[in-house]
Write a protein that holds these residues in place. Structure first.
Motif: not given
Length: 742
Positions: A43, A53-55, A57, A69, A127-132
């Motif tokens: 993190s 959480v976008n995995t 890609q 995750t 390539l993983i997209h996280f937003e917090y």
């Protein structure tokens, strides 16, 4: 012919395997085809919540098998005792990876990418997209948050009871001193990074190669979390590339590797990066407020120590810090306090001599200051206030040769030639300073089992599920076994680091030689008794009318003391008695009936010379003499290495190691070896180690005390005191950088 190996400087029996690359570490076991690799995602924030959480890609990459995750991990047997049974030093709820979207500390592991190659796993992680959802209300920085200090629910080691009237005695003291002593956080950086390789077998049976200081500790943890049986989770760790406390608690790569292996039914390897080595615990930042008073002639009248240490928001970590102030010297009026300051960081973790290296540092610098104020030589002041008994527990010492440590160390160092006046000793552009400090550490013994197999070919195999992370355990246990049974050392093999072996606790606290050594000694004594019993029964035995005290076991022979020419070889005894193997298993327990009446410690006196460049303020530790009283020394060569390593780390603690926390982000910013400075060869000059003779028949049957911790305790204080003597500037916070003495 002699088999007296205890006390001899035997070279490491595992040395050849290490220098030739035959020794395998946790990340080096590639024993199956098709092993996959895990890469941990950390993190970037310290407090808040994962909202997206976008995995997709990452999973779209050919060869990526899964991304774990909090969104796809559930149903595990997590509960607090999963950690509580693992010698957890903390009270509270331990961190659980992937069990919640909550972020509790910077660099928290938030995903594990599993792929067919390490490079692919690392690439896909990016390539993983996280937003917090970021929580800006961070609590970070010990000194900045003392208003949040509170008592912990429990102390790892209970505070010693106050005695006398410390405040009144201080007010009546002729010589007074008070000071604040601080050191920041330090991180473990052993050469081998934390890693776990899991070999997935039939029926979900796992062979787990883990970097750990206790294979049965890791096994118990895995069993608790995943609901596995002992047969389903075997943990192996034959070699460990340094640990210093970081391997006491199971680290998160172990959990992740087992999770992925069970889910994917594949063998897997997970290795933390050097940056991630800063994400799972550290020596806690500590502030100590010490108040002391002495009489006009230098006798201590009062000691008060109030310590503040950091902990996480989800656990309460404490160490034995303040008790040392009431233990080291004779003083009838003592008072302690210890409070914790919860912060948004990971829970601190035991690091070499936890609490001792911290508490003794502050106390020994304060003692040095009080000695100067009293007009006493710092060494004379310590001897004047020498403690003949442990006043904290009101017990006599099982043994204490600290006075000899002072005298022998001072003689070797040349302390009598010291000019007491600060800034009075010079060499060219360098100011020369000489400092001294006392060291101490507990001498403990734990319950341990050991097994011994003596076969008809005269070979002995002894085993216990302990660890050797550079301490020399392989060698010292081999020596004890060979010495006890009277065998040549080449005929003895000691095995460790396998959870299927006899029970052994974590290897830490300087208790391994004492505890495992006692078990090895005991089980070999049992083999000896069985052998002698067989020897008396063989046809025409020369020992038929003899007792055990009438014979000597030496060089693979059993011979009469009165006539060494009358003997049987041990192999002869086995052959003539028709015995293929003698198999003994025993448990060694501390003799509490004996030990409870004594205080048991290892002691040292550390003498240091520093050279401080008068123009640049650079500090060089040019000379160290460490005199140690640690009972019986099994192997002076490996023992010296233990003390050398401790002294080197003490130099790092005093002058270099500093985990820099940015309070705005609750993040350790220098989480790499480029900016987290550790001692290198160029920093180490002359280090002389003296082992003071000390006999102790209370600590354990061998009279052995530990050496892992004592080498570092007192070193930072001695350096700090030497810097004052050189410069006239008293630095009370570590590390001592050049700007503090300019």
């Amino acid at each position: 012919m002699t088999s007296n190996y205890i006390g001899q400087p035997v070279s490491r029996v595992d040395g050849r395997a290490k220098v030739t690359g035959q020794a395998k570490y946790a990340a080096e076991f590639n024993v199956v085809n098709g092993i996959v690799y895990g890469f941990v995602v950390s993190s970037p924030i310290a407090k808040g919540k994962i909202t997206v959480v976008n995995t997709r890609q990452a999973l779209a990459q050919k060869g990526v098998l899964q991304v774990f995750t909090h969104e796809n991990v559930s149903g595990l047997a997590w509960f607090d005792r999963s950690y509580k049974d693992q010698d957890s030093p903390s009270d509270g709820s331990p961190f659980r990876a992937f069990q919640s979207p909550e972020i509790q500390f910077s660099q928290q592991p938030i995903a594990l990418v599993v792929a067919e190659t390490f490079e692919l796993a690392r690439y896909a992680a990016g390539l993983i997209h996280f937003e917090y959802e970021v929580d800006e209300k961070l609590v970070a920085g010990l000194e900045e948050n003392l208003d949040k200090a509170r008592k912990p629910k429990t102390y790892k080691v209970p505070m010693a009871k106050p005695r006398g009237k410390a405040e009144d005695a201080y007010e009546q003291s002729a010589v007074k001193h008070h000071g604040d002593y601080y050191h920041g956080s330090e991180h473990h950086n052993p050469m081998e990074m934390h890693a776990t390789t899991v070999i997935y077998g039939e029926d979900d049976k796992l062979i787990i190669y883990d970097k750990t200081q206790g294979v049965q500790n890791s096994q118990k943890y895995v069993k608790n979390v995943f609901g596995l049986s002992t047969e389903e989770a075997r943990v192996i760790s034959p070699f460990v590339g340094g640990a210093f406390g970081s391997g006491l608690r199971p680290q998160y790569q172990l959990y992740m590797a087992v999770l992925a292996a069970l889910e994917l039914k594949r063998s897997i390897k997970v290795v933390l990066t050097r940056q991630q080595m800063f994400s799972f615990g550290h020596r806690p930042a500590t502030l100590q407020k010490i108040v002391m008073g002495a009489s006009e002639d230098g006798k201590l009248q009062s000691i008060m120590n109030h310590a503040y240490t950091e902990t996480s928001q989800f656990e309460e970590y404490t160490e034995n810090i303040v008790n040392w102030s009431g233990y080291l010297y004779q003083c009838d009026n003592v008072k302690f306090d210890h409070q914790i300051v919860p912060q948004d960081v990971y829970t601190p973790l035991d690091m070499r001599a936890p609490g001792g290296v911290t508490g003794v540092y502050a106390m020994e610098v304060a003692v040095d200051e009080l000695a100067y104020k009293a007009g006493k030589d710092p060494l004379d002041f310590r001897i004047l206030n020498y403690a003949e008994k442990d006043q904290n527990d009101d017990l006599p010492f099982s043994s204490k040769e600290l006075r000899q440590c002072y005298l022998q160390g001072a003689e070797r160092f040349g302390w009598s030639k010291r000019n007491a006046e600060p800034r009075s000793m010079r060499e060219g552009h360098s100011l020369i300073g000489w400092g001294v400090a006392t060291g101490a550490w507990e001498a403990q013994q734990m319950p341990v089992r050991a097994r011994a197999l003596f076969s008809i070919d005269g070979k002995l195999v002894v085993s216990s599920a302990t660890a050797d992370f550079g301490t020399g355990t392989y060698t010292s246990m081999t020596q004890i076994a060979a010495d006890t049974l009277g065998l040549n050392i080449e005929d003895v093999l000691f095995k460790l680091g396998d959870s299927s072996m006899p029970m052994s606790p974590l290897s830490g606290g300087s208790w391994t030689a004492s505890s495992v050594g006692s078990a090895v000694y005991s089980v070999c004594e049992n083999v000896k008794k069985k052998l002698f019993s067989l020897a008396r029964k063989v046809e025409n035995s020369p020992f038929a009318n003899s007792d055990t005290e009438d014979v000597v076991f030496d060089g693979g022979r059993i011979s009469l003391k009165s006539n060494p020419q009358v003997y049987l070889t041990m192999t002869e005894v086995m052959q003539k008695s028709g015995t293929n193997v003698i198999d003994e298993d025993t448990i060694s327990l501390p003799n509490m009936l004996k030990q409870k009446f004594y205080s048991r410690y290892t002691h040292s006196a550390v003498f240091v010379e520093v050279k401080v460049d008068e123009d640049l303020g650079t500090i060089q530790v040019s000379r160290v003499v460490s005199a140690v009283a640690a009972g019986r020394i099994i192997n002076p060569k490996t023992a010296r290495s233990q003390v050398l390593g401790g002294v080197v780390w003490g130099i790092g603690q005093a002058l270099e190691e500093d985990s820099v926390l940015d309070n705005r982000f609750a993040r350790f910013m220098n989480h790499n070896l480029a900016e987290y400075h550790v001692v290198v060869n160029a920093d180490v000059k002359d280090i002389d180690v003296i082992f003071v003779e000390e006999h102790d028949d209370v600590v354990n049957p061998l009279g052995v005390k530990g050496l892992g911790e004592i080498g570092i305790v007192g070193v930072a204080a001695a350096i700090s005191n030497a810097v004052y003597h050189a410069t006239g500037k008293r630095v009370r916070d570590l590390p001592i950088h050049l700007d503090k003495v300019m």
